[in-house]
Structure formats: structure tokens, C-alpha cells
Design a protein around this motif. Structure first.
Motif, PDB file in Angstrom:
ATOM      1  N   UNK B 218      -0.747  11.113   1.599  1.00 54.59           N
ATOM      2  CA  UNK B 218       0.463  10.552   0.639  1.00 54.59           C
ATOM      3  C   UNK B 218       0.376   9.382   0.879  1.00 54.59           C
ATOM      4  N   UNK B 219       0.181   9.039   1.699  1.00 57.44           N
ATOM      5  CA  UNK B 219       0.945   7.722   1.593  1.00 57.44           C
ATOM      6  C   UNK B 219      -0.208   6.720   1.321  1.00 57.44           C
ATOM      7  N   UNK B 220      -1.259   7.057   2.290  1.00 56.45           N
ATOM      8  CA  UNK B 220      -2.819   6.553   1.615  1.00 56.45           C
ATOM      9  C   UNK B 220      -2.986   6.402  -0.156  1.00 56.45           C
ATOM     10  N   UNK B 221      -2.619   7.645  -0.877  1.00 58.30           N
ATOM     11  CA  UNK B 221      -2.282   7.365  -2.523  1.00 58.30           C
ATOM     12  C   UNK B 221      -2.062   6.641  -3.071  1.00 58.30           C
ATOM     13  N   UNK B 222      -0.386   6.143  -2.085  1.00 59.83           N
ATOM     14  CA  UNK B 222       0.666   5.617  -3.075  1.00 59.83           C
ATOM     15  C   UNK B 222       0.431   4.726  -2.366  1.00 59.83           C
ATOM     16  N   UNK B 223      -0.766   3.497  -1.231  1.00 70.78           N
ATOM     17  CA  UNK B 223      -1.326   2.511  -1.449  1.00 70.78           C
ATOM     18  C   UNK B 223      -2.174   2.403  -2.410  1.00 70.78           C
ATOM     19  N   UNK B 224      -3.303   3.703  -2.647  1.00 70.41           N
ATOM     20  CA  UNK B 224      -4.129   2.809  -3.685  1.00 70.41           C
ATOM     21  C   UNK B 224      -3.263   3.089  -5.238  1.00 70.41           C
ATOM     22  N   UNK B 225      -2.321   3.912  -5.290  1.00 76.78           N
ATOM     23  CA  UNK B 225      -2.229   3.238  -6.322  1.00 76.78           C
ATOM     24  C   UNK B 225      -1.216   1.621  -6.167  1.00 76.78           C
ATOM     25  N   UNK B 226      -1.399   1.383  -5.456  1.00 74.03           N
ATOM     26  CA  UNK B 226      -0.139   0.444  -5.843  1.00 74.03           C
ATOM     27  C   UNK B 226      -1.179  -1.072  -5.785  1.00 74.03           C
ATOM     28  N   UNK B 233       2.927  -3.136  -2.087  1.00 69.36           N
ATOM     29  CA  UNK B 233       3.098  -1.927  -1.238  1.00 69.36           C
ATOM     30  C   UNK B 233       3.833  -2.149   0.414  1.00 69.36           C
ATOM     31  N   UNK B 234       5.179  -2.672   0.506  1.00 71.76           N
ATOM     32  CA  UNK B 234       5.850  -2.871   1.261  1.00 71.76           C
ATOM     33  C   UNK B 234       6.916  -1.594   2.361  1.00 71.76           C
ATOM     34  N   UNK B 235       6.372  -1.486   3.469  1.00 74.60           N
ATOM     35  CA  UNK B 235       6.844  -0.915   4.028  1.00 74.60           C
ATOM     36  C   UNK B 235       7.988  -1.087   5.349  1.00 74.60           C
ATOM     37  N   UNK B 236       8.992  -0.232   5.225  1.00 79.05           N
ATOM     38  CA  UNK B 236      10.390  -0.881   5.919  1.00 79.05           C
ATOM     39  C   UNK B 236      10.800   0.574   6.759  1.00 79.05           C
ATOM     40  N   UNK B 237      11.575   0.370   7.690  1.00 74.58           N
ATOM     41  CA  UNK B 237      13.091   0.905   7.871  1.00 74.58           C
ATOM     42  C   UNK B 237      14.180   0.709   8.394  1.00 74.58           C
ATOM     43  N   UNK B 260      -1.077  -2.453   9.806  1.00 75.18           N
ATOM     44  CA  UNK B 260      -2.011  -2.746  10.075  1.00 75.18           C
ATOM     45  C   UNK B 260      -3.688  -3.075  10.499  1.00 75.18           C
ATOM     46  N   UNK B 261      -4.033  -1.563  10.055  1.00 79.03           N
ATOM     47  CA  UNK B 261      -5.061  -1.207   9.729  1.00 79.03           C
ATOM     48  C   UNK B 261      -5.230  -1.668   8.019  1.00 79.03           C
ATOM     49  N   UNK B 262      -4.741  -1.503   7.653  1.00 80.17           N
ATOM     50  CA  UNK B 262      -3.798  -2.023   6.144  1.00 80.17           C
ATOM     51  C   UNK B 262      -3.760  -3.298   5.778  1.00 80.17           C
ATOM     52  N   UNK B 263      -3.853  -4.317   6.549  1.00 80.30           N
ATOM     53  CA  UNK B 263      -2.714  -5.355   5.921  1.00 80.30           C
ATOM     54  C   UNK B 263      -2.344  -4.727   4.976  1.00 80.30           C
ATOM     55  N   UNK B 264      -0.641  -3.902   5.406  1.00 79.86           N
ATOM     56  CA  UNK B 264       0.735  -3.463   5.005  1.00 79.86           C
ATOM     57  C   UNK B 264       1.604  -4.307   5.500  1.00 79.86           C
ATOM     58  N   UNK B 265       2.480  -4.996   5.003  1.00 77.26           N
ATOM     59  CA  UNK B 265       3.676  -4.969   5.941  1.00 77.26           C
ATOM     60  C   UNK B 265       4.383  -4.379   5.856  1.00 77.26           C
ATOM     61  N   UNK B 266       5.321  -4.482   7.482  1.00 75.30           N
ATOM     62  CA  UNK B 266       6.391  -3.786   7.509  1.00 75.30           C
ATOM     63  C   UNK B 266       7.067  -3.947   8.600  1.00 75.30           C
ATOM     64  N   UNK B 267       8.378  -4.060   7.683  1.00 77.20           N
ATOM     65  CA  UNK B 267       9.517  -3.860   8.273  1.00 77.20           C
ATOM     66  C   UNK B 267      10.594  -2.930   9.729  1.00 77.20           C
ATOM     67  N   UNK B 268      10.980  -3.215  10.504  1.00 76.68           N
ATOM     68  CA  UNK B 268      11.744  -2.032  10.778  1.00 76.68           C
ATOM     69  C   UNK B 268      12.910  -3.152  11.030  1.00 76.68           C
ATOM     70  N   UNK B 269      13.907  -2.382  10.815  1.00 80.72           N
ATOM     71  CA  UNK B 269      15.374  -3.394  10.557  1.00 80.72           C
ATOM     72  C   UNK B 269      16.074  -2.421  11.468  1.00 80.72           C
ATOM     73  N   UNK B 270      15.647  -1.838  12.554  1.00 83.11           N
ATOM     74  CA  UNK B 270      16.793  -1.171  13.488  1.00 83.11           C
ATOM     75  C   UNK B 270      16.292  -2.384  14.744  1.00 83.11           C
TER      76      UNK B 270
END
Lengths: 174, 339, 75, 530
Positions: B218-226, B233-237, B260-270
Motif C-alpha cells: 500500500x505504501x508503493x500504491x500511495x507513492x504511485x498515486x502521488x 510524497x513526504x514521509x515523516x515520523x 532512499x531506494x525510491x528517492x522520497x524525502x523522509x524526516x524522522x523528528x525523534x
């Protein structure tokens, strides 16, 4: 006349084949988490500590009051007001209690040091082979960092690092 | 003979009306403090359209990002479509539904819910899905979320599920029979309480840290949809990390590797909590499980800068109709905040 | 026929079997009586009443019972 | 597939629609297809067993039919020449041959039932026997699947075979029609056990769409769901709570449990049967009534003529009668007359047959000592009340006015209700010794104050639930007593407005107060373990 009897006999045979073939493929298939086989594991899912039997799924009120005051406790509510999780910390183990509605059950037990042993006489610090010889190879999952024994929703997980047990957890996964 | 048919039709009509009315009585109103999260999903439709950034995810999303602050500080028009324990397929189908109404520049997804690969809990399903209007997305979401004890017809006719509440009705059930009160500010659920976090020890061990194929799917589907709709699509924690919701390293490895693999930005705020200025003695209302309004404002201000500078989300405060709408929302936001 | 009446009277003295025509339907004879009748008939007339013949029509009156016995006897 | 599942309602709607849309000639085929679809949906692996039962019964019946036809032709052709003895001998030989075929089929089918249902029970007992004698070996207890409704369709089909043997029914020539008789889906789960001569003609007949049939049928189905969902499943929560932890629900709770369980099983069983009969009625098929206001019966004997009537009559016709008049039994009665004299000797065969019949009835109910003891206790009560009959009749003669009075009638009904409830509670507790211990605790530990001061809410039901149960029971009681002279549905038939108000209210009550869905987990029918 004989034709009918023959008919009867062959049906008897089919029926016999069908019914006894039922017993072999009665095996449950593993979940999607790579759990290959789930034979009846000979492992039990409780721990004795300060002469109190702490078992997964047991009524938590009785266990907690029997153990006396904990070193510390922390309780946090689920979002949407659906139950709370409370962690009770004791000298050599932690108990997580899930409360929803009127029932409070022991949801998870974490052994912290080798002062407490599992009923199969395994404790933190034991070697990996000691675990296998004590608990048998009826494990549901084995990786180089963990061995897990499963029965229904109850699990016993040994966390490993370089071949020795660094953590023992009894978990309930519904 | 005709008279008999007339009576039958009249009777059936009366029964249906009666059941419809009883249904409005028994369905949970999600109006009291503990369960108001149940109304979040349905509040989107009143503000659908005109958003550049959409947030989807579980309780960590709707307690961490404040659209009012994004607008006030950066002119970014956004909406938070979160709900309690919103699972990744529910996030996907909610996003799919929102794209019928508008096309934002960026979508922010909180990755915490990826640890669940299978349907989890019936009450949470109801809180997330009952608020959705009927659409193909809702039908798919229901089929993907149902636990064994649920059946589709209980979503079509909620009275079949909630009829047992008939003996536990409260005044709220009658008061809000025809509409629950608004509980959020563009999807952000304000919490003004303060309950400091004191326990920073590692969270409890989990059975299996491997994120399941169903979640990845479903994460792949979300990425494809975007990608399809030209959305970033920005991933955060969220910065929160506690005994109950612990972000294990194994999860962090899998997510950052995926980003990294899908060249998405991911911010882990912890790890960034210090830099953001979050003080765990004042900025949480439940011992660190979620941020309160003060913590959320700090995080939003920090994240707003990233959105505007790194992702080029324009400042839309010059747009008259938008700013007019946002002024109204800001007013009610501050009324509750300082009220 | 009178031997049969003797058996019946021995079961229930107060019932006039010659007139009654609904011994089973009115519940005068119950399963205990029926079985006793069958065993008595077997020992007296050496006629075995098979289970399929134990139906209300055959036991509702002394006359019907007598016809049953005679039918089974010469069959 | 349970009666109380959404899938079943959808399945039923489709079957009824097809039943009346497709040409009348194919109606029985529609029913057959529906029955086997219903059976497959409940468990595809069960199909083999019901098919085997159908085929073996069909073959056996046809064989017996052929033998008796041959006999008839032979006798007509050469009847005059043979003397009476020769004719009798020839008939006996032919009957013996048919008897052999019958026994083969009975042994096979009852064998299947016994193997699937009782091996585990037998092995457990053998193990315990071995252990008492100190033997180490323990046999592994096999876990065999139990096909849905095997007890019901086996008994119904064997009843057919015996009827064919007794020439009370014609051997069915078309195997598919027999398959329909065996697997007619409404009565698969909990009966009623129908007779071939009553059901077959209706099943294979053609039924025009008649508004009266369908209306009556749907009303009865709705009434069944009301009893099942609103009352039975709600009461079950308390019954299970009290039965699962007997240690803290002794004394007065056991007494309460007896009453609750009687209400529960009455609502559950009669509700299920109402649904079954309602479905058949909607198709223009009349099934045998299985209950006739059982709680108004004044003696155990009368009770068993009003409760699960078709089972009672099945055991009476196919077990009690044959056993009590078979040759060995006649020999026993002759000997017993000689040894014990006429008066006592007369009773021995009947009581022996009663015990055998009730032992089998108990065993049929379930593979466990609870059920066997339940059966034997029933036999004991019947025999004792039979023995006391003279005492009762003398008592009635001395106080005719008292006995005729309403008060004595009520007393007798309550006495029978409690007695039957007491014996029935054997089904509820884990094992027999525990049940006896609990019966004892009623008298030794009668803690009524504890119950009234809040103990009652510990059974998992709130005040609102108890109110609903009481109202439900009042409605049940009212409808059953109203229906004594003229059935309630007749009264409503030509008053559409009133009937729609009542049915509408009932429908809303089922939706609103039914104990189904996630709020409660709707329990299976008690008889689903069959």
C-alpha cells in the motif's frame, strides 16, 4: 443384485479414503510472517517470580497485588479512549498489563536479568543451543537475532546477539 | 387488493423511517473528550478543496501538525486527514478519495502505522471508515480493513453493529442525533493539557519488526498515486517516542532504506526534537505519547520552513478568498487555544 | 374374542371395551398397556404382533384388535 | 452456515425467489441444489458423508423393493398351488432377506455416525479404564470432523429405510429425490425429523405462489428470530457465565441457572424450529410441529409428548416398539412372568425397553456421560411416575375437586418444569459429578441475599438485559397461550394494519434488541454440535 453390492462396496472404499486422508493434512498453514510450521510447542507461557505464577492472559489484578508494590509503574491510554497499557517494573522483570473495559490481562512479560528463569530453565545470558535443547525445535521462527515459540496468540521470544540470549519476552499477539 | 398493497408499502416505509431514526440515535457521536477522534475523518468535506499540502496517518499525524500555524507563518493551506490507528491502506484510500476533490502539491504520511500488516481492531476501523462518504474508495477501504468478526452489511447499515448501544444512550446521543459538533481545526485535534514525559526507557520488545508485504504494497500504491498526480510524497515520523509507541531501530532502517531506494524525502523528528525546541516537560499531554498544542506548534513551524524552502510550497496569503477562509479558521483556533 | 376381552379387562377393569372405539386416541391405553397386550396375545394366541402393526387404527377398539389377530394368524 | 448469519438470510432470499420464479416442475430440483449448496457452504468436506448415506440408503431401499415385488409376483402367479404353510415359509424367507439388506444399511450408516461422533469419547473412556488398571499405554484420541446435522439426516433416512422394510413407504426410484429428502436444508441443523410418507409428497410436489403461505412463513421466521436473537442468545451469556465458573456460582445461582437455561433452550430450540417450519411453510411445505407448549405439561410423560415431538416419536416407533415386541423381549417377559408373577412380570419388559430407548436418546444427544446420565434419569423419572400411577389415581379419586382446580394444575406444571430443568442442567456443566455437586449446593448453600444484592450482575447481564428477557418471556407466554384455540397468525390474517404493526414492531425489536454482531457474539444454535 451383485451390481448394487459392488456399488455399495466401492462407495465404502471412497468414504474410507476420504475420511482418513483428513487427518494428515490437518496442519495449520503459517501466517504471512514466515512462520513455517506451528506444531504444538512444548513450551509453557508463564514465569514463576517471588513464588507468584505470572502467566500470559491471566487476570492482572491478582498477579500485581500478589507481587506487592512495583519499583515503578507507568500507564498510557490508547487513542480514542480504547483501553490503557500499564508497565509495572520489578527488580528482574517487567509486566505489561492491557486493560480494556472491565478486564485487565497480562499482555507481556519481559525478563531483565538471569535472576529469573523460564520453566524450561533458560535465562538471559544462556547460549543459543541451551535454548534449543531446553525448548526443543518446535520454534515457529528462527533468525540469527531471535528464536520464537508460538502457540495460538501466545509467543515466547528469545532475543539473541552473537549466540547468547540478551532478552526474553512472553508476548500476546491477537 | 390495492388497499392491501398500499398498506404494505406504507408499513415498510414507516419501519424504514423508524429504523433510520433509531440508527441516528445509536451510532456513536464521538463528542466527548475521550472519543472525539471518531469525528475527524468526516470533518474534511466541509473544507474540501484549496489545500496545497495534505497530511494522512494515525494519531501521531493529527496531534503533531497544525494547519493554522502553517497558514499563519508560511501561507501554506493544508488539511490533516488523520484518525486513530489509521492503517496504511486506510491512508491510501483516504488520499485516493481526497484526490477526487483537489490535487495538492505535497502529501505528508506518518510512517508509524507501517508496523501493522493486517486488520487490527474493529472499533478503530469504525472510527476511521464510518466518517467517510460512500465512494469506491470507501468500499475498497472497508474490504481491506475488516477483521474476521465484521461483515460489510454492518457498514452499510451501522444500526446492525451499534444497536446494542440502545440500552446505554446518553443525552449526547439525542443532542447530536443529526450532527456531531466540530472537534478539530482543519483536522488538527487540539490538546491543551500538560502531562510531562518522565520515562525515556526503551519501549517493549515486539514479536516481529519486519514490515509485512501488505504494508509495503500500500505504501508503493500511495507513492504511485502521488507520482501519477504530480504530488510530492513526504514521509515523516513524529518526534514522540514512548513505552507504548516505540519507534524501533529495525523499523527506522527499513523506512530510510525504502525512502532512499525510491528517492522520497523522509524526516524522522525523534532525533530532531532538541533542535525543534520540544521540551518533554511542557509539550505533551499524555506523558510523551503525543504532543500537545504547544509542542505541535513548534514542530509545525519547523516543518513549515522545510515545506516552503525545500519543497517550494508557495505562500498563498495573497489569495483573497483563501485568506478570508483561513481568517475564520484562525479565529476559532485561537478561541479554543487561549479560551 | 372373549379371551381377548378377558386380557383387556384385566388391564383396566373400569373400561367397557366392547363399546370403546378410541382406546389409543383418548389415551386410555398407554405404551405399557400396548406392550402387555402384545405379550399376552403372543402367549395366548401364539401370534406375534410385529412393530409395524402397532398403530392406533389396530388398537383403537377390541374389534379392530381381534381383526388384526385373525389376519396375522392365517397370513 | 448459521441461521443467525447475514449470509443465510441472503441465501434464503435467493432460494425463495428462484423457487417461485423457475417453472413448478423444477421446484424440487431447486430445493436439492439449494440444500447441497447450503451443505457445501457449511463445509465442503462433509458432502462425502451425506452422499454416502443417500446412496447406500437408496440402494438398500431399491433392493428391498425389488425383493418384495418379486415376492408379490411369485405369490400371485403360483399362489393357489401353494399350501398355507408353504406360503408362510416363502414369505418368511423373503422377509428374512429384506431384513438382511436393512441390517446391512443400518449398520453402515449408524456405523458412520458412531465412528465420527463417538470414537473420541470411546477412546477417552478406554484410556481411563487402562489407567485404572495401571496400564501405561494411552491411545491417541483422534479428532474427527463431525458433518453438519449428521445425527438428524442419518435418523431421518434410516427412518425411511425402516418404513420401506415395514412396507409403510414405497422405495423412491429417483436417487435425487431421495437426496432431497435427506438433505432438505432447513431441517438439517436441528430437525424436525420428518417421516418419508409425510414429507416426500410435499417435497416433490409443485407449489403455486400463495400469499397466505408466504405471509405465514415469513411471520413464523420473524418470530423464530425474535426468540433466538432477543431472548435465547441474551440469556446464554448469563448461562455460560454461571456454568463456566461453578466454584463461585453455587447455591441459588444453580437454581437460577436451571430456570435461565430452561428459558434459553426453549427460546433457542423453538426459535430455530420456527425458522425451519417458517421456511418450509413459505415454500408451501408443511413440516411436523416439534413443540406443543411443553411447559404447560403436568407430567414427564406428557412433557415428552410436547417437547421435541418428532424425536420422541422417532425413538418410540423405531426403537421402543421394536425392542419391546421383539422375540428375545417376548421370551424375557414370559420368563419374568413365571419368576415374578403376573403383576411385576408384566412391567419388566416395558421398563427394560424404556431404559434402552432413553439410553440411546441420551447417547444421541451427545458423546458424553452428561447426556447418557441425562437419558437414564429421564427413564428413571418415567418409570417411577408409572409405578406411582395407582397412587396418583387413588389421590385423584379422593380429592376430585382439588385435582381439577387450576392451582393443582399450576403446581403440577411447575413441578414438571423444575424437574425437567434440573435434569437438563446436565448439559450445561462440564461433567456429571460436578452437576450433582451443584445440585447439592442448592440446598446446602442457598445464598439468596448474595444474589439479590448485586450478585446477579456478575453474570454478564445488566438490568436492561434482564428487563428485555422478562418482557420477551411475557410476549412468548402470551403468544403461546393466545394461540391455544386459534393460531395468532389466523387472527391477524385479515387485519393487515394490525398485523403490519405487530410484525413491524417485532422486526424493529429483533434489529434493536437482538444479541448479535460485535456487541454480543451471536452464539451457535445449541444443536450445532450435532
Amino acid at each position: 443384485m451383485k451390481r448394487i453390492f459392488a456399488l455399495l462396496l466401492c462407495f465404502l472404499m471412497i468414504f474410507a479414503v476420504v475420511s482418513c486422508s483428513k487427518d494428515e493434512n490437518e496442519e495449520e498453514n503459517g501466517g504471512d510472517k514466515g512462520i513455517t510450521t506451528s506444531q504444538k510447542s512444548s513450551v509453557s507461557f508463564y514465569v514463576n517470580y517471588k513464588s507468584v505464577k505470572i502467566e500470559l492472559g491471566a487476570d492482572a489484578k491478582a498477579v500485581i497485588s500478589a507481587l506487592g508494590t512495583a519499583k515503578s509503574s507507568l500507564s498510557m491510554g490508547n487513542c480514542g479512549g480504547l483501553g490503557t497499557l500499564t508497565k509495572y517494573v520489578y527488580d528482574s522483570l517487567e509486566i505489561y498489563v492491557l486493560a480494556s473495559g472491565s478486564t485487565e490481562t497480562v499482555d507481556q512479560i519481559t525478563l531483565l536479568d538471569d535472576a529469573v528463569q523460564t520453566p524450561e530453565k533458560v535465562s538471559v545470558g544462556s547460549a543459543k543451543d541451551a535454548v534449543i535443547s531446553a525448548c526443543g525445535n518446535g520454534y515457529s521462527k528462527m533468525t540469527d537475532t531471535s528464536i520464537t515459540y508460538t502457540s495460538g496468540s501466545k509467543n515466547l521470544k528469545f532475543t539473541l546477539r552473537d549466540g547468547t540470549v540478551t532478552g526474553i519476552d512472553y508476548l500476546t499477539v491477537s | 387488493m390495492k388497499k392491501r398493497i398500499l398498506i404494505t408499502l406504507a408499513a415498510i416505509l414507516v419501519i424504514c423511517l423508524l429504523l433510520a431514526f433509531l440508527q441516528t440515535l445509536v451510532i456513536p457521536k464521538y463528542a466527548d473528550d475521550k472519543t472525539k477522534e471518531g469525528s475527524l475523518v468526516s470533518e474534511y468535506y466541509a473544507e474540501a478543496g484549496g489545500h496545497d499540502v495534505l497530511f494522512v496517518g494515525d494519531c501521531e499525524i493529527y496531534e503533531s501538525f497544525v494547519p493554522a500555524v502553517l497558514w499563519e507563518k508560511y501561507g501554506i493551506s493544508s488539511y490533516v486527514r488523520g484518525s486513530p490507528q489509521q492503517l496504511v491502506w486506510q491512508s491510501y484510500y483516504l488520499l485516493e478519495e481526497m484526490l477526487e476533490y483537489e490535487t495538492p502539491n505535497a502529501v505528508v504520511f506518518n510512517v508509524f502505522s507501517l508496523k501493522y500488516g493486517e486488520p487490527q481492531s474493529e472499533p478503530y476501523n469504525r472510527m476511521t471508515l464510518d466518517g467517510m462518504r460512500w465512494s469506491s474508495s470507501k468500499i475498497d477501504a472497508i474490504n481491506a480493513s475488516m477483521t474476521d468478526e465484521e461483515s460489510f452489511i454492518e457498514y452499510v447499515f451501522p444500526i446492525l453493529r451499534f444497536h446494542s448501544r440502545i440500552t446505554q444512550l446518553t443525552s449526547q446521543d439525542f443532542k447530536y442525533a443529526f450532527g456531531s459538533p466540530k472537534v478539530s481545526h482543519s483536522g488538527y485535534l487540539m490538546q491543551t493539557g500538560v502531562d510531562p514525559q518522565t520515562d525515556f526507557s526503551k519501549g517493549r520488545t515486539e514479536l516481529d519488526y519486519e514490515i509485512s508485504d501488505n504494508a509495503w504494497k500500500y505504501l508503493d500504491m500511495m507513492r504511485a498515486l502521488c507520482e501519477e498526480n504530480g504530488i510530492e510524497l513526504i514521509l515523516v515520523k513524529a518526534p514522540t517516542n514512548t513505552m507504548k509507541y516505540w519507534w524501533h531501530d529495525e523499523y527506522e532502517e527499513q523506512i530510510s532504506e525504502y525512502a532512499e531506494e525510491n528517492r522520497l524525502s523522509y524526516y524522522n523528528f525523534i532525533p530532531l526534537a532538541g533542535e525543534i525546541g520540544i521540551d518533554w516537560s511542557t509539550d505533551t499531554y499524555d506523558k510523551g505519547a503525543h504532543l500537545n498544542v504547544y509542542g505541535a506548534e513548534k514542530l509545525t513551524e519547523y516543518f513549515g520552513r522545510i515545506l516552503s524552502e525545500d519543497f517550494g510550497i508557495e505562500d498563498r496569503r495573497t489569495d483573497a478568498s483563501l485568506s478570508e477562509a483561513w481568517d475564520v479558521r484562525l479565529e476559532s483556533y485561537y478561541k479554543e487555544r487561549n479560551g | 374374542m372373549d379371551k381377548l376381552l378377558a386380557i383387556l379387562n384385566e388391564l383396566h377393569e373400569d373400561v367397557d371395551f366392547t363399546a370403546e372405539t378410541a382406546l389409543i386416541d383418548d389415551g386410555i391405553l398407554d405404551s405399557l398397556d400396548i406392550v402387555s397386550i402384545v405379550t399376552e396375545v403372543y402367549s395366548e394366541f401364539d401370534v406375534r404382533i410385529p412393530p409395524e402393526e402397532i398403530v392406533p387404527e389396530n388398537f383403537n377398539s377390541a374389534q379392530a384388535l381381534w381383526e388384526l389377530i385373525s389376519r396375522l394368524d392365517e397370513a | 452456515m448459521l441461521f443467525t448469519s447475514y449470509e443465510f438470510l441472503a441465501f434464503l432470499a435467493i432460494v425463495l425467489a428462484l423457487y417461485y420464479i423457475l417453472p413448478k416442475k423444477t421446484q424440487w430440483a431447486v430445493l436439492l441444489a439449494a440444500s447441497y449448496a447450503f451443505y457445501a457452504l457449511s463445509g465442503i468436506e462433509y458432502l462425502a458423508f451425506i452422499a454416502v448415506t443417500t446412496i447406500t440408503s437408496f440402494a438398500a431401499a431399491r433392493l428391498m423393493g425389488r425383493v418384495s415385488d418379486g415376492e408379490k409376483r411369485y405369490l400371485e402367479g403360483r399362489g393357489e398351488e401353494l399350501s398355507k404353510e408353504e406360503k408362510k415359509a416363502y414369505k418368511a424367507k423373503k422377509k428374512k432377506r429384506r431384513f438382511l439388506i436393512l441390517c446391512l444399511a443400518l449398520a453402515l450408516n449408524f456405523g458412520i455416525l458412531a465412528v465420527l461422533k463417538y470414537t473420541a469419547f470411546a477412546v477417552v473412556n478406554v484410556n481411563s479404564l487402562l489407567h485404572t488398571f495401571g496400564a501405561e499405554t494411552t491411545l491417541t484420541v483422534p479428532s474427527l470432523i463431525l458433518p453438519l446435522g449428521i445425527s438428524f439426516y442419518t435418523f431421518q433416512t434410516m427412518g425411511y429405510l425402516i418404513d420401506v422394510y415395514w412396507a409403510k413407504a414405497e422405495a423412491q426410484k429417483n436417487i435425487f429425490k431421495l437426496a432431497l429428502f435427506t438433505s432438505f436444508f432447513p431441517q438439517l441443523i436441528q430437525g424436525p425429523i420428518s417421516r418419508f410418507s409425510d414429507l416426500a409428497p410435499q417435497l416433490f410436489g409443485e407449489h403455486k405462489f400463495e400469499r397466505k403461505n408466504v405471509t405465514y412463513g415469513l411471520q413464523r421466521i420473524l418470530w423464530g428470530y425474535f426468540k433466538k436473537l432477543v431472548i435465547a442468545d441474551r440469556v446464554l451469556i448469563a448461562v455460560n457465565a454461571a456454568a463456566e465458573s461453578p466454584e463461585n456460582f453455587g447455591g441459588v445461582y444453580v437454581f437460577l441457572l436451571i430456570i435461565l437455561y430452561s428459558v434459553q433452550i426453549y427460546a433457542d430450540f423453538t426459535g430455530g424450529i420456527d425458522i425451519t417450519i417458517g421456511i418450509a411453510e413459505a415454500m408451501g411445505i408443511r413440516l411436523a410441529e416439534n413443540f406443543n407448549r411443553p411447559f404447560s405439561s403436568r407430567s414427564t410423560k406428557e412433557y415428552w409428548n410436547r417437547w421435541h415431538i418428532t424425536m420422541g416419536s422417532w425413538f418410540n416407533d423405531y426403537v421402543f416398539n421394536p425392542v419391546s415386541v421383539c422375540r428375545p423381549m417376548l421370551a424375557i417377559s414370559k420368563k419374568s412372568r413365571k419368576w415374578f408373577g403376573k403383576k411385576v412380570g408384566k412391567r419388566i419388559p416395558v421398563y427394560l425397553a424404556t431404559v434402552i430407548t432413553w439410553f440411546l436418546t441420551g447417547l444421541w444427544h451427545g458423546a458424553g456421560w452428561n447426556f447418557i446420565v441425562w437419558g437414564l434419569l429421564n427413564a428413571l423419572v418415567i418409570i417411577v411416575s408409572q409405578e406411582l400411577e395407582p397412587l396418583y389415581s387413588r389421590f385423584r379419586k379422593r380429592f376430585p375437586r382439588l385435582c381439577a382446580s387450576w392451582g393443582y394444575g399450576a403446581f403440577a406444571s411447575i413441578r414438571t418444569f423444575l424437574l425437567m430443568g434440573l435434569i437438563r442442567s446436565l448439559d450445561v456443566y462440564r461433567n456429571v459429578p460436578l452437576t450433582f455437586k451443584m445440585w447439592g449446593s442448592i440446598f446446602t448453600k442457598f445464598n439468596l441475599p448474595e444474589l439479590l444484592s448485586g450478585g446477579i450482575s456478575a453474570l454478564g447481564l445488566g438490568l436492561a438485559d434482564y428487563i428485555i428477557i422478562v418482557c420477551g418471556c411475557i410476549i412468548m407466554f402470551a403468544v403461546s397461550s393466545l394461540g391455544k384455540e386459534r393460531s395468532v397468525r389466523d387472527r391477524l390474517y385479515n387485519r393487515p394494519v394490525l398485523s403490519w404493526c405487530l410484525c413491524g414492531a417485532l422486526f424493529v425489536a429483533v434489529i434493536l434488541f437482538g444479541a448479535y454482531s460485535v456487541g454480543y457474539d451471536a452464539s451457535q444454535f445449541i444443536y450445532n454440535q450435532f
